[in-house]
Design a protein around this motif. Structure first.
Motif, PDB file in Angstrom:
ATOM      1  N   GLU A  13       0.829  -1.209   0.000  1.00 40.25           N
ATOM      2  CA  GLU A  13       0.000   0.000   0.000  1.00 40.25           C
ATOM      3  C   GLU A  13       0.861   1.255   0.000  1.00 40.25           C
ATOM      4  OE1 GLU A  13      -3.512  -2.110   2.699  1.00 40.25           O
ATOM      5  OE2 GLU A  13      -2.233  -0.586   3.604  1.00 40.25           O
ATOM      6  N   LEU A  15       3.611   2.274  -1.128  1.00 38.88           N
ATOM      7  CA  LEU A  15       4.939   2.022  -0.562  1.00 38.88           C
ATOM      8  C   LEU A  15       6.008   2.943  -1.145  1.00 38.88           C
ATOM      9  CD1 LEU A  15       6.060  -0.059   1.495  1.00 38.88           C
ATOM     10  CD2 LEU A  15       6.967  -1.298  -0.476  1.00 38.88           C
ATOM     11  N   ASN A  58      10.612  -8.241   4.341  1.00 44.78           N
ATOM     12  CA  ASN A  58      11.228  -7.501   5.460  1.00 44.78           C
ATOM     13  C   ASN A  58      12.755  -7.643   5.459  1.00 44.78           C
ATOM     14  OD1 ASN A  58      11.449  -5.802   7.618  1.00 44.78           O
ATOM     15  ND2 ASN A  58      10.686  -7.253   9.146  1.00 44.78           N
ATOM     16  N   ARG A  71       2.898   0.676   3.550  1.00 42.02           N
ATOM     17  CA  ARG A  71       3.166  -0.568   4.286  1.00 42.02           C
ATOM     18  C   ARG A  71       2.901  -1.793   3.417  1.00 42.02           C
ATOM     19  NH1 ARG A  71      -1.781  -2.126   8.181  1.00 42.02           N
ATOM     20  NH2 ARG A  71      -3.375  -1.922   6.588  1.00 42.02           N
ATOM     21  N   VAL A  73       1.349  -5.695   3.853  1.00 41.76           N
ATOM     22  CA  VAL A  73       0.557  -6.538   4.753  1.00 41.76           C
ATOM     23  C   VAL A  73       0.512  -7.949   4.170  1.00 41.76           C
ATOM     24  CG1 VAL A  73      -1.701  -6.866   5.837  1.00 41.76           C
ATOM     25  CG2 VAL A  73      -0.861  -4.549   5.388  1.00 41.76           C
ATOM     26  N   TYR A  74       0.973  -8.939   4.952  1.00 45.57           N
ATOM     27  CA  TYR A  74       0.917 -10.343   4.529  1.00 45.57           C
ATOM     28  C   TYR A  74       0.017 -11.100   5.498  1.00 45.57           C
ATOM     29  CZ  TYR A  74       2.146 -15.240   4.082  1.00 45.57           C
ATOM     30  OH  TYR A  74       2.070 -16.608   3.935  1.00 45.57           O
ATOM     31  N   ARG A  77      -0.782  -9.327   8.558  1.00 45.20           N
ATOM     32  CA  ARG A  77       0.289  -8.794   9.424  1.00 45.20           C
ATOM     33  C   ARG A  77       1.077  -7.702   8.728  1.00 45.20           C
ATOM     34  NH1 ARG A  77       2.936 -12.444  13.718  1.00 45.20           N
ATOM     35  NH2 ARG A  77       1.313 -13.996  13.975  1.00 45.20           N
ATOM     36  N   ASP A  78       1.473  -6.713   9.489  1.00 42.30           N
ATOM     37  CA  ASP A  78       2.347  -5.665   8.980  1.00 42.30           C
ATOM     38  C   ASP A  78       3.760  -6.269   8.874  1.00 42.30           C
ATOM     39  OD1 ASP A  78       3.979  -3.503   8.516  1.00 42.30           O
ATOM     40  OD2 ASP A  78       2.918  -2.170   9.892  1.00 42.30           O
ATOM     41  N   VAL A  79       4.232  -6.438   7.641  1.00 47.04           N
ATOM     42  CA  VAL A  79       5.490  -7.159   7.413  1.00 47.04           C
ATOM     43  C   VAL A  79       6.676  -6.471   8.092  1.00 47.04           C
ATOM     44  CG1 VAL A  79       7.167  -7.653   5.570  1.00 47.04           C
ATOM     45  CG2 VAL A  79       4.798  -8.380   5.326  1.00 47.04           C
ATOM     46  N   ARG A  81       6.899  -5.075  10.760  1.00 47.38           N
ATOM     47  CA  ARG A  81       6.930  -5.317  12.208  1.00 47.38           C
ATOM     48  C   ARG A  81       7.006  -6.804  12.525  1.00 47.38           C
ATOM     49  NH1 ARG A  81       4.800  -0.806  15.008  1.00 47.38           N
ATOM     50  NH2 ARG A  81       4.191   0.823  13.542  1.00 47.38           N
ATOM     51  N   THR A  82       7.268  -7.625  11.520  1.00 47.32           N
ATOM     52  CA  THR A  82       7.291  -9.072  11.733  1.00 47.32           C
ATOM     53  C   THR A  82       8.670  -9.605  11.349  1.00 47.32           C
ATOM     54  OG1 THR A  82       4.964  -9.083  11.049  1.00 47.32           O
ATOM     55  CG2 THR A  82       6.041 -11.212  11.233  1.00 47.32           C
TER      56      THR A  82
END
Ligand code: ATP
Length: 264
Positions: A13, A15, A58, A71, A73-74, A77-79, A81-82
């Motif tokens: 999104e 990015l 990431n 961001r 998102v997978y 989840r926010d990639v 932050r993972t």
């Protein structure tokens, strides 16, 4: 959290990404990968494909880059932050640039390394290894050889096989055709498309070769200098004269297009 068919497994999104001293590599890129599809990310040298795949896995911080806006998102989840090992356990597995085999380890050891990352038990590892050998008979023949001694195509197959040992839901590949003979490239794509059809494996594949991308993917996003300029179903794009002229070299060349989203 499990994605249903046709739901977005991955969303990118708005990015923006930069490297070190401020090299801007991505500017406002939006795209989504639906569960069960093959999405090709096409574009020439330096367009930003690798950067996007690093962001998706990431891995940008490890290469001196960072996300400055937007961001990824997978599976909800926010990639960013993972941790990458958590992403792998959630099924987001990458085959990034350069094949990255452990050259002094055997093909079999390289493959097994892919299963250890997800904490597979010995019986699961054996079953997964047999499955990879069934998909890539060349790897079965050369299982005992050091990876550094096999051909480039076989190293690429080993890198893909290692990723498959991680039981991916989303397999992210950076230019699997890079430097390979067309026959080997076709063999690799035939296997990837087969996995997509038989198991619904979702694929995000960066390709410099737009013709190749359009031949094998369901949808295609084209990047130019860090922006997404074209997006649509591969069969529709393949049939358009302007796309054939600009990206496939089939006809008179014309000016670069603004962002175009081609509906199905
Ligand atoms: P290629 O097909 O050549 O790999 P690409 O489409 O994958 O191209 P990227 O590698 O993402 O493009 O490069 C996008 C931009 O970011 C380019 O200007 C590139 O020089 C720059 N870039 C890529 N990696 C780094 C890095 N680690 N440090 C600084 N700049 C980088």
């Amino acid at each position: 959290m499990t994605a249903q068919p046709d739901q977005d497994l991955l969303r990118v999104e708005a990015l923006e990404a930069v490297y070190g001293g401020g090299v801007r590599a991505l500017s406002g890129v939006d795209l989504s990968v639906r569960a069960g599809e093959i999405l090709a990310l096409a574009g020439s040298n330096g367009a930003g494909k690798t950067t996007l795949l690093r962001a998706v896995s990431n891995l940008l911080p490890a290469t001196g880059g960072r996300i400055t806006a937007g961001r990824v998102v997978y599976a909800g989840r926010d990639v960013a932050r993972t941790r990458t090992d958590v992403l792998v356990r959630l099924g987001l597995v990458g085959v990034l640039e350069g094949r990255h085999c452990f050259r002094s380890l055997s093909i079999a050891e390289n493959l097994l390394a892919g299963g250890l990352g997800r904490g597979s038990r010995p019986a699961e590892l054996r079953a997964d290894l047999d499955r990879v050998y069934a998909l890539f008979p060349r790897l079965a023949q050369k299982r005992a050889l050091p990876a550094g001694l096999v051909s480039g195509g076989e190293q690429q197959m080993a890198a893909i096989g290692r990723a498959l040992m991680g039981r991916p839901r989303l397999l992210v590949l950076d230019e699997p055709s890079m430097g390979l003979a067309p026959r080997i490239t076709e063999e690799i794509y035939r296997i990837l498309v087969g996995l997509n059809r038989s198991e619904g494996l979702t694929l995000l594949v960066a390709e410099q070769n737009v013709a190749l991308a359009l031949r094998h993917a369901h949808r295609c996003v084209v990047l130019e200098t860090g922006r997404s300029v074209l997006e649509g179903p591969a069969d529709v794009l393949r049939a358009r004269d302007d796309i054939r002229a600009v990206y496939l070299g089939l006809g008179p060349s014309c000016a670069a297009v603004d962002r175009v989203v081609v509906p199905a």
